[in-house]
Design an enzyme around this catalytic site. Structure first.
Site, PDB file in Angstrom:
ATOM      1  N   ASP A 212      27.283  31.172  45.223  1.00  0.00           N
ATOM      2  CA  ASP A 212      27.493  29.786  44.785  1.00  0.00           C
ATOM      3  C   ASP A 212      27.247  29.659  43.282  1.00  0.00           C
ATOM      4  O   ASP A 212      27.971  28.980  42.570  1.00  0.00           O
ATOM      5  CB  ASP A 212      26.545  28.834  45.537  1.00  0.00           C
ATOM      6  CG  ASP A 212      26.947  28.702  47.008  1.00  0.00           C
ATOM      7  OD1 ASP A 212      28.082  29.108  47.338  1.00  0.00           O
ATOM      8  OD2 ASP A 212      26.129  28.217  47.808  1.00  0.00           O
TER       9      ASP A 212
ATOM     10  N   SER B 236      22.882  37.137  48.247  1.00  0.00           N
ATOM     11  CA  SER B 236      22.818  35.967  49.125  1.00  0.00           C
ATOM     12  C   SER B 236      23.919  34.969  48.791  1.00  0.00           C
ATOM     13  O   SER B 236      24.563  35.056  47.749  1.00  0.00           O
ATOM     14  CB  SER B 236      21.463  35.275  48.951  1.00  0.00           C
ATOM     15  OG  SER B 236      21.438  34.638  47.680  1.00  0.00           O
ATOM     16  N   LYS B 237      24.070  34.023  49.705  1.00  0.00           N
ATOM     17  CA  LYS B 237      25.058  32.965  49.504  1.00  0.00           C
ATOM     18  C   LYS B 237      24.771  32.221  48.204  1.00  0.00           C
ATOM     19  O   LYS B 237      25.678  31.807  47.495  1.00  0.00           O
ATOM     20  CB  LYS B 237      25.023  32.009  50.692  1.00  0.00           C
ATOM     21  CG  LYS B 237      25.832  30.732  50.467  1.00  0.00           C
ATOM     22  CD  LYS B 237      25.992  29.948  51.743  1.00  0.00           C
ATOM     23  CE  LYS B 237      26.083  28.438  51.517  1.00  0.00           C
ATOM     24  NZ  LYS B 237      27.091  28.004  50.572  1.00  0.00           N
ATOM     25  N   ARG B 238      23.475  32.073  47.904  1.00  0.00           N
ATOM     26  CA  ARG B 238      23.105  31.350  46.685  1.00  0.00           C
ATOM     27  C   ARG B 238      23.647  32.049  45.430  1.00  0.00           C
ATOM     28  O   ARG B 238      24.099  31.407  44.508  1.00  0.00           O
ATOM     29  CB  ARG B 238      21.582  31.198  46.601  1.00  0.00           C
ATOM     30  CG  ARG B 238      21.191  29.837  46.075  1.00  0.00           C
ATOM     31  CD  ARG B 238      19.706  29.536  46.203  1.00  0.00           C
ATOM     32  NE  ARG B 238      19.123  29.957  47.457  1.00  0.00           N
ATOM     33  CZ  ARG B 238      18.067  30.771  47.553  1.00  0.00           C
ATOM     34  NH1 ARG B 238      17.499  31.247  46.469  1.00  0.00           N
ATOM     35  NH2 ARG B 238      17.577  31.089  48.727  1.00  0.00           N
TER      36      ARG B 238
END
Ligand code: GLU
Length: 508
Positions: free
Chosen positions: A271, A266-268
């Site tokens: 990040d 995921s994007k998380r």
């Protein structure tokens, strides 16, 4: 069927930026089509107006262009089956929804959102789930439970009715998936999905998808595994339309997994661990920012190469492939069933491989704008030479400045550790001597300088390590870079001497 032309499609919904998993789906479709001399189509599935995000369609097209994933037909290109944006095909779907009603495979439903919500809550309170299906439909408000007159009345009075698919009861649905092979589901586990909505006169994903795949003569549907649960419904829809003999073959690609293999990438994760999960950077309409491979300095060839190996391999040790080689080698039968774990270090490794194979001229072309931003005055020829000397050590072009600034500007600091280790009270005098040696070299070329300096070291009984390490420290400010003699040749004698003198002054 055997002679059917290979036609595949990538059918994203413009609901946000395209995740790298989506790019991989597009890539596998592209590779499959090209390998078999088939067509690759871009269809935009934008019938869910609630999830529409402005700019997403442009983003998807730009991202695929950047990757070099090209289309034969589709949005922005046109083709025999245009339009390719589903919102522009509105009128087509009504007819097919009606066909299903007429054949008894679908029905009108008038239950309001509030009524359905109340039913859901009621079931939830008992720890059960509400399903609109064979067991419940006769007690709900639809054309199977109401009289003809009531149905006509509700249809004309209200504008929130829908058309639902009538899933048969207790039927074993056997499906074939190229990657997963046999998939079997009992129809009683499925719900009567909404196919068409009066409110916006638009089909839902399921109806539009099947109708368009049929009309666009799609031979193979290659998509993410999140769509596998929809496959039984899709197979039933093909049957209900009487299209079972021309139904496409299906291949559901496994998920991309987090670096630790636990769950969907995921994007998380990106990040948190400092890597992009999107091909291009993206700013959502709400202002949320996501980084992109392009802006992070990845070459599209490297990005495509790393995506290709997420879930597929040619069965050899080879890892570096051009897109043309991928086309030659790609085989859906070699796509793995299990999730493909993403490794951000490996992604960087791929970029490094492509970077070091670029010509010095290509790299200089990319480096020059960065140098201009730093107000460096230089020549293309000089920058090309610098690129040749440092490219083996870089992962991205944006690393170049840190690796090579000393070729353009004198150091203004000196690595403390190197000073501690090599700078002795007698070093300044020794370096003064070195400058005299340098001035006597003519012409000032690498081999000649190296020869003169080595002779002088031997004749004066100095230690090679002490001389060379402090010499490098004066020129670079640190203990990095290519051979000292490559550096001095690039800098020229005057600059080299000046840097030695500056260092003697600065390091006291
Ligand atoms: N519109 C769907 C998506 O966004 C397409 C799924 C399919 O390929 O059938 O992924």
């Amino acid at each position: 069927m055997a002679s059917q032309k290979i036609r595949v499609r990538f059918a994203p919904s413009p609901t946000g930026p395209l995740h790298m998993g989506g790019v991989r789906t597009a890539l596998f479709n592209y590779l499959f089509a090209k390998k078999h001399g088939g067509d690759f189509i871009l269809r935009i599935e934008d019938t869910d107006s609630n999830r529409y995000v402005a700019g997403a369609e442009e983003y998807i097209i730009e991202a695929l262009n950047w990757c070099g994933i090209t289309f034969d037909e589709g949005v922005g290109i046109g083709g025999e089956h245009a339009p390719y944006r589903q919102s522009e095909r509105k009128d087509i779907y009504v007819k097919y929804a009606q066909q299903l009603i007429d054949s008894g495979n679908a029905y009108y439903a008038f239950d309001s959102a509030e009524e359905l919500d109340a039913l859901r809550k009621e079931k939830e309170a008992k720890g059960e789930a509400f399903i609109y299906n064979f067991a419940t439909r006769s007690s709900l408000k639809n054309s199977l439970s109401l009289s003809k007159e009531e149905v006509e009345k509700l249809k004309s009075e209200r504008n929130d009715w829908v058309i639902r698919f009538k899933i048969p009861e207790n039927e074993t649905i056997k499906m074939h998936d190229i990657i997963r092979e046999e998939v079997v589901v009992n129809s009683s586990t499925l719900d009567d999905k909404v196919l068409w909505k009066k409110a916006d006169e638009l089909p839902t994903y399921h109806l539009a998808n099947i109708v368009d795949d049929h009309l666009m003569e799609i031979s193979h549907v290659i998509r993410g595994e999140e769509w596998l649960p929809s496959l039984p419904l899709h197979v039933l829809l093909y049957r209900a339309f009487g299209w079972q003999n021309s139904m496409p073959q299906f291949a559901h690609l496994s998920l991309l997994l987090k670096p630790d293999g636990k769950g969907k990438l995921s994007k998380r994760d990106g990040d948190k661990m400092g890597f992009p999960v999107f091909p291009l950077q993206w700013k959502s309409p709400e202002g949320e920012f996501s980084r992109g491979y392009r802006e992070d300095g990845y070459f599209p060839e490297a990005f495509v190469n790393l995506l290709a190996l997420l879930g597929w391999n040619p069965g050899t040790e080879q890892e570096k492939f051009s897109i043309e080689e991928l086309v030659q080698l790609f085989d859906l039968k070699r796509v793995i069933k299990s999730g493909a774990r993403f490794n951000p270090d490996k992604a960087k490794w791929f970029n490094q491989q492509y970077l070091k194979e670029k010509s010095n001229a290509d790299l200089a072309h990319l480096y020059l704008p960065i140098l201009a931003e730093k107000n460096v005055k230089t020549t293309t020829e000089y920058v090309e030479k610098v690129c040749g000397m440092i490219k083996e050590r870089a992962t991205f072009v944006c690393d170049f400045w840190n690796l090579s600034s000393y070729f353009f500007v004198a150091p203004n600091a000196y690595d403390e550790k190197v000073v501690q280790k090599y700078w002795k009270p007698e070093t300044p005098a020794m370096l003064q001597n070195l400058t005299a040696q340098l001035k006597s070299v003519s012409p000032f070329e690498k081999e000649k300088t190296e020869h003169a300096v080595h002779e002088w070291i031997a004749a004066s009984g100095l230690k090679m390590g002490e001389v060379m390490n402090t010499f490098r420290l004066c020129l670079v400010g640190a203990s990095m870079g290519p051979s000292v003699f490559d550096i001095v040749e690039m800098l020229g004698v005057n600059e080299a001497v000046k840097r030695i003198e500056t260092a003697i002054e600065a390091i006291k």
